[in-house]
Scaffold this motif. Sequence first.
Motif, PDB file in Angstrom:
ATOM      1  N   GLY A   1      80.839  83.579  49.367  1.00 27.36           N
ATOM      2  CA  GLY A   1      82.116  82.947  49.529  1.00 27.36           C
ATOM      3  C   GLY A   1      82.522  83.068  50.908  1.00 27.36           C
ATOM      4  N   VAL A   2      83.764  82.926  51.247  1.00 31.15           N
ATOM      5  CA  VAL A   2      84.551  82.941  52.594  1.00 31.15           C
ATOM      6  C   VAL A   2      85.516  83.655  52.551  1.00 31.15           C
ATOM      7  N   LEU A   3      86.135  84.478  53.425  1.00 29.54           N
ATOM      8  CA  LEU A   3      87.354  85.140  53.511  1.00 29.54           C
ATOM      9  C   LEU A   3      88.071  84.326  54.480  1.00 29.54           C
ATOM     10  N   HIS A   4      89.463  83.680  54.147  1.00 30.22           N
ATOM     11  CA  HIS A   4      90.303  82.786  54.842  1.00 30.22           C
ATOM     12  C   HIS A   4      91.641  83.527  55.154  1.00 30.22           C
ATOM     13  N   PHE A   5      91.747  83.738  56.479  1.00 29.89           N
ATOM     14  CA  PHE A   5      93.039  84.626  56.807  1.00 29.89           C
ATOM     15  C   PHE A   5      93.848  83.546  57.282  1.00 29.89           C
TER      16      PHE A   5
ATOM     17  N   GLU B   1      87.467  91.764  63.822  1.00 32.26           N
ATOM     18  CA  GLU B   1      86.807  93.096  63.854  1.00 32.26           C
ATOM     19  C   GLU B   1      85.838  93.354  62.580  1.00 32.26           C
ATOM     20  N   LEU B   2      85.712  92.443  61.659  1.00 29.42           N
ATOM     21  CA  LEU B   2      84.906  92.660  60.508  1.00 29.42           C
ATOM     22  C   LEU B   2      83.247  92.331  60.950  1.00 29.42           C
ATOM     23  N   GLY B   3      82.987  91.500  61.892  1.00 29.10           N
ATOM     24  CA  GLY B   3      81.626  91.285  62.516  1.00 29.10           C
ATOM     25  C   GLY B   3      81.245  92.812  62.974  1.00 29.10           C
ATOM     26  N   GLY B   4      81.777  93.124  64.050  1.00 30.66           N
ATOM     27  CA  GLY B   4      81.163  94.425  64.811  1.00 30.66           C
ATOM     28  C   GLY B   4      81.247  95.740  63.980  1.00 30.66           C
ATOM     29  N   THR B   5      82.548  95.722  63.028  1.00 31.48           N
ATOM     30  CA  THR B   5      82.574  97.010  62.406  1.00 31.48           C
ATOM     31  C   THR B   5      81.572  96.975  61.227  1.00 31.48           C
ATOM     32  N   PHE B   6      81.304  96.054  60.395  1.00 34.95           N
ATOM     33  CA  PHE B   6      80.729  95.903  58.818  1.00 34.95           C
ATOM     34  C   PHE B   6      79.692  94.863  58.905  1.00 34.95           C
ATOM     35  N   SER B   7      79.335  94.145  60.133  1.00 31.93           N
ATOM     36  CA  SER B   7      78.492  93.089  60.155  1.00 31.93           C
ATOM     37  C   SER B   7      78.845  91.982  59.094  1.00 31.93           C
ATOM     38  N   ILE B   8      79.895  91.715  58.783  1.00 26.71           N
ATOM     39  CA  ILE B   8      80.344  90.550  58.123  1.00 26.71           C
ATOM     40  C   ILE B   8      79.898  89.098  59.045  1.00 26.71           C
ATOM     41  N   ALA B   9      79.155  88.602  58.201  1.00 24.72           N
ATOM     42  CA  ALA B   9      78.729  87.311  59.113  1.00 24.72           C
ATOM     43  C   ALA B   9      79.713  86.287  59.347  1.00 24.72           C
ATOM     44  N   PRO B  10      79.693  85.628  60.731  1.00 20.92           N
ATOM     45  CA  PRO B  10      81.139  84.742  60.850  1.00 20.92           C
ATOM     46  C   PRO B  10      80.801  83.559  60.001  1.00 20.92           C
ATOM     47  N   ALA B  11      79.802  83.069  59.349  1.00 23.95           N
ATOM     48  CA  ALA B  11      79.777  82.265  58.236  1.00 23.95           C
ATOM     49  C   ALA B  11      80.788  82.534  57.193  1.00 23.95           C
ATOM     50  N   ARG B  12      81.181  83.711  56.987  1.00 18.03           N
ATOM     51  CA  ARG B  12      81.843  84.342  55.799  1.00 18.03           C
ATOM     52  C   ARG B  12      83.192  84.206  56.026  1.00 18.03           C
ATOM     53  N   LEU B  13      83.900  84.229  57.421  1.00 17.41           N
ATOM     54  CA  LEU B  13      85.192  84.407  57.651  1.00 17.41           C
ATOM     55  C   LEU B  13      85.697  83.352  58.585  1.00 17.41           C
ATOM     56  N   ARG B  14      86.956  82.799  57.881  1.00 19.23           N
ATOM     57  CA  ARG B  14      88.111  81.870  58.921  1.00 19.23           C
ATOM     58  C   ARG B  14      89.092  82.357  59.239  1.00 19.23           C
ATOM     59  N   ILE B  15      89.606  81.849  60.321  1.00 17.33           N
ATOM     60  CA  ILE B  15      91.037  82.259  60.589  1.00 17.33           C
ATOM     61  C   ILE B  15      91.909  80.824  60.841  1.00 17.33           C
ATOM     62  N   HIS B  16      93.145  80.982  60.029  1.00 17.21           N
ATOM     63  CA  HIS B  16      93.574  79.620  59.999  1.00 17.21           C
ATOM     64  C   HIS B  16      95.281  80.071  60.606  1.00 17.21           C
ATOM     65  N   MET B  17      95.626  80.018  61.819  1.00 13.54           N
ATOM     66  CA  MET B  17      97.005  80.302  62.259  1.00 13.54           C
ATOM     67  C   MET B  17      97.732  79.149  62.725  1.00 13.54           C
ATOM     68  N   ALA B  18      98.773  79.161  62.308  1.00 17.09           N
ATOM     69  CA  ALA B  18      99.553  77.993  62.608  1.00 17.09           C
ATOM     70  C   ALA B  18      99.706  77.649  64.152  1.00 17.09           C
ATOM     71  N   GLY B  19      99.286  76.390  64.782  1.00 17.35           N
ATOM     72  CA  GLY B  19      99.347  76.379  65.972  1.00 17.35           C
ATOM     73  C   GLY B  19      97.918  76.761  66.685  1.00 17.35           C
ATOM     74  N   GLY B  20      97.041  77.345  65.845  1.00 14.80           N
ATOM     75  CA  GLY B  20      95.843  77.771  66.297  1.00 14.80           C
ATOM     76  C   GLY B  20      96.108  79.161  67.081  1.00 14.80           C
TER      77      GLY B  20
END
Length: 294
Positions: free
Chosen positions: A61-65, A81-100
């Motif tokens: 699945g995907v982690l959405h922040f 930080e999760l990619g470099g620290t724990f090798s969590i693949a970019p496809a498993r992560l999304r960032i949704h910040m108001a305004g980008g």
Amino acid sequence: MTLPPTEQLHPDALQLTPGNLVSAARALAEGQIAAATAVRDALDNIARGAEAMAETIRTHGVLHFVAAGSSGLMAAADAQELGGTFSIAPARLRIHMAGGLPTGVQMPGGAEDATDDLEDALSALTSRDTVIAVSASGSTPYTVAAAKIARARKATVIGIANNADSPLLQGADIPILLATPPELISGSTRMGAGTAQKIALNMLSSLMAVELGHVHGGMMVNLRADNDKLRARATGIVARIADVDTNTAQQALETANGEVKPAILIAAKGLSLAQAHTQLKASRGILAAALTRN
């Protein structure tokens, strides 16, 4: 009307006066320390949240922040930080910040009220996903709306807020209340509230990594060694856990294409790369279990 804690005036606020910056610094430091202790009362739900995040990664699945303002910066920093620290693949992560994510020095203020684009941004949500929604007030329209969309799509919602009984916590599957004191600079939640949020986010992702077996004996055995510092760290980790010299550790890492866990099994047990991967798969990625398998 009683103001929520994040908007109230701190009793030590009068210590923030010109000409006495040492006293002001002491008050600010104590405010940060007091905010950090708020995390202690949320340990059970932080652990629950970490388990949900680990299950999301296990099931592809995907982690959405999701957040706005300074809370968004805290969430984004942890996600990135999760990619470099724990090798969590970019496809498993999304960032949704108001305004980008900001590209300059100014934060978009009005964007936290804008929810029109959220349906599209979260259109791919599934029940395997986990949404980590962060808001100091617990009532930020952007963050609350995202949590509602996530619940409707059966994703797990971890809500992190600093005000009790706030809409975000009420609508979360796993509510994490960080009951920080009022800010020394009233309403400036980048301070105490932000400190507690950062601690909680760091704990969530670190505990997730522990559950996934990406941490062994306090070492990052799933790191991505993509610079000289991390390559040296990976070599040291392999040498220490496998109890071999540096040359042997480097050779094992080369055989394992830079992956630390299989390199440890190659160095410690004399396995081939294929055998190392087989043992790790049988052990669900838990290195301690793989090291004891025959």
